[in-house]
Design a protein around this motif. Sequence first.
Motif, short mmCIF file in Angstrom:
data_model
loop_
_atom_site.label_atom_id
_atom_site.label_comp_id
_atom_site.label_asym_id
_atom_site.label_seq_id
_atom_site.Cartn_x
_atom_site.Cartn_y
_atom_site.Cartn_z
N LYS A 440 54.37 53.50 58.89
CA LYS A 440 54.36 52.16 59.50
C LYS A 440 55.69 51.49 59.14
O LYS A 440 56.01 51.33 57.96
CB LYS A 440 53.20 51.35 58.90
CG LYS A 440 52.51 50.52 59.94
CD LYS A 440 51.22 49.95 59.43
CE LYS A 440 50.73 48.82 60.30
NZ LYS A 440 51.60 47.74 60.55
N THR A 442 58.81 48.57 60.70
CA THR A 442 59.19 47.61 61.74
C THR A 442 60.68 47.29 61.63
O THR A 442 61.18 46.99 60.54
CB THR A 442 58.42 46.27 61.54
OG1 THR A 442 57.10 46.58 61.16
CG2 THR A 442 58.42 45.42 62.78
N GLN A 444 63.57 45.01 61.67
CA GLN A 444 63.66 43.55 61.46
C GLN A 444 64.98 43.00 61.95
O GLN A 444 65.07 41.86 62.39
CB GLN A 444 63.56 43.22 59.95
CG GLN A 444 62.29 43.68 59.30
CD GLN A 444 61.16 42.71 59.61
OE1 GLN A 444 61.31 41.86 60.46
NE2 GLN A 444 60.04 42.86 58.95
#
Length: 498
Positions: A440, A442, A444
């Motif tokens: 997981k 992300t 940014q």
Amino acid sequence: MSDRLFIFDTTLRDGEQVPGCQLNTVEKIQIARALETMGVDVIEAGFPVSSPGDFNSVVEISKAVTWPTICALTRAVEKDIDVAAEALKYAKRGRIHTGIGTSDYHIKYKFNSTREEIIERAVAAVKYAKKYVEDVQFYAEDAGRTDNEYLAKVIEAVVKAGATVVNIPDTTGYCLPEEFGNKIKFLKENVKGIDNVVIATHCHNDLGMATANTVSGILNGARQAEVTMNGIGERAGNTSLEEIAMIFKSHHDLGITTNINTRCIYNLSKTVSSLMNMPIQPNKAIVGRNAFAHSSGIHQDGVLKNRESYEIIDPKDVGIDENSIVLTARSGRAALKHRLEVHGIHLEQEKLDQVYDKFLRLADSKKDINDDDIIILAGHERLASARIKLAYLQVTSGVGIKSVASVGLDIAGEHFEAAASGNGPVDAAIKAVKQIIHRKMTLQEFLIQAITRGSDDMGKVHMQVEHNGVNYYGFGANTDIVAASIEAYIDAINKFMD
Ligand code: KIV
Ligand code: ZN
């Protein structure tokens, strides 16, 4: 009063606090040695109690560097001071830099304390540090917003306790130049014993006044300037070393001298920028790539007739050698080796051969190879030992079609492939990478920058990827911007997959 200004460099401590700018110990030693060659008086090497990495860097820099004083930061806490003293044990000249917040904001909200108690803690910290080293520097954090009468009391008490240097930081970058200069003047005029110690300035750049405030402090009696290369540092940064050195060199009528060999500035600026993944703004004074570039016809004409018509600094004085050899596809290994060594990068023959092969491939797609390019190529070699490597990348994209990417990754010796589509080539390639790496994460932050000007140029990409609540920073450089983006993404992933 002596007119020698001591230069205290905190690139490796305050500068290194910038997110994404962290260096390993080898890189810190490289910068520390270059700072020594340039002639800085004091190197703040770290905050030893903050992490084992910082502790180790202070130890190794103390061993690697001879002339400058090595300084270690602490809070006004005995444990911090014990650890700093231990980290400094190999320093030929060691200094402990201890201190505490003195503004009412700090006293009330940070320490829930009183003015009297803060003075007691400051004095106790200085006395405790004196048990280990003779050279103890005290900082009055947020001195910029500390009431002058009270600040004078604090400084008088720590001078009496044995401080050798008193640091007056404008921690929040709030002061106006006149106000900051007056603060130093007030201390000079009102603190008993002040003439026996050195007053230091430590200005932050939140309102763009760090250099102006530092100069004002010095003109009012401070004799140590705390600075960083390229002005890097928390938030808007610190006072930049190159600006202070060149201001007092250019305004020699002020009679303030430093020990800085200004001809080392340009190379060190590039090394710091490259190792810290921190691009220099093109119009940055002294070291920005436009600092000496004249584009208007009137200026060009003027400079050709007489350089001083439009230039107050001779570029050679900061180490910009206009006659430096331009590297091209015809340059040999020796020229490449020499240029890398100028930047403090020493490669074994085998590594040099690998970098040279990449250099020739780059030279096929790009006319002139500049210093940024070769530093990046050498940096690429450092990435060769990463766990996850990009084996290949193919993208199809254009107007009116969906982008598709196929990616091959080698992970710890095993090969994996995946393909995906996305709303652009980078998006498609990242989705393909995610099909292989099931974590997981992300994205940014995503910053693309061309290194110099042309369309054949290297693009640099900085990325910030969040995984399990922690941000990891990745860097990539390639003439193909999509490849540079995926390299940066994989670089960030390597930091948590190690
Ligand atoms: O900005 C500041 O106040 C500091 C101190 C720790 C010297 O960096
Ligand atoms: Zn600071």
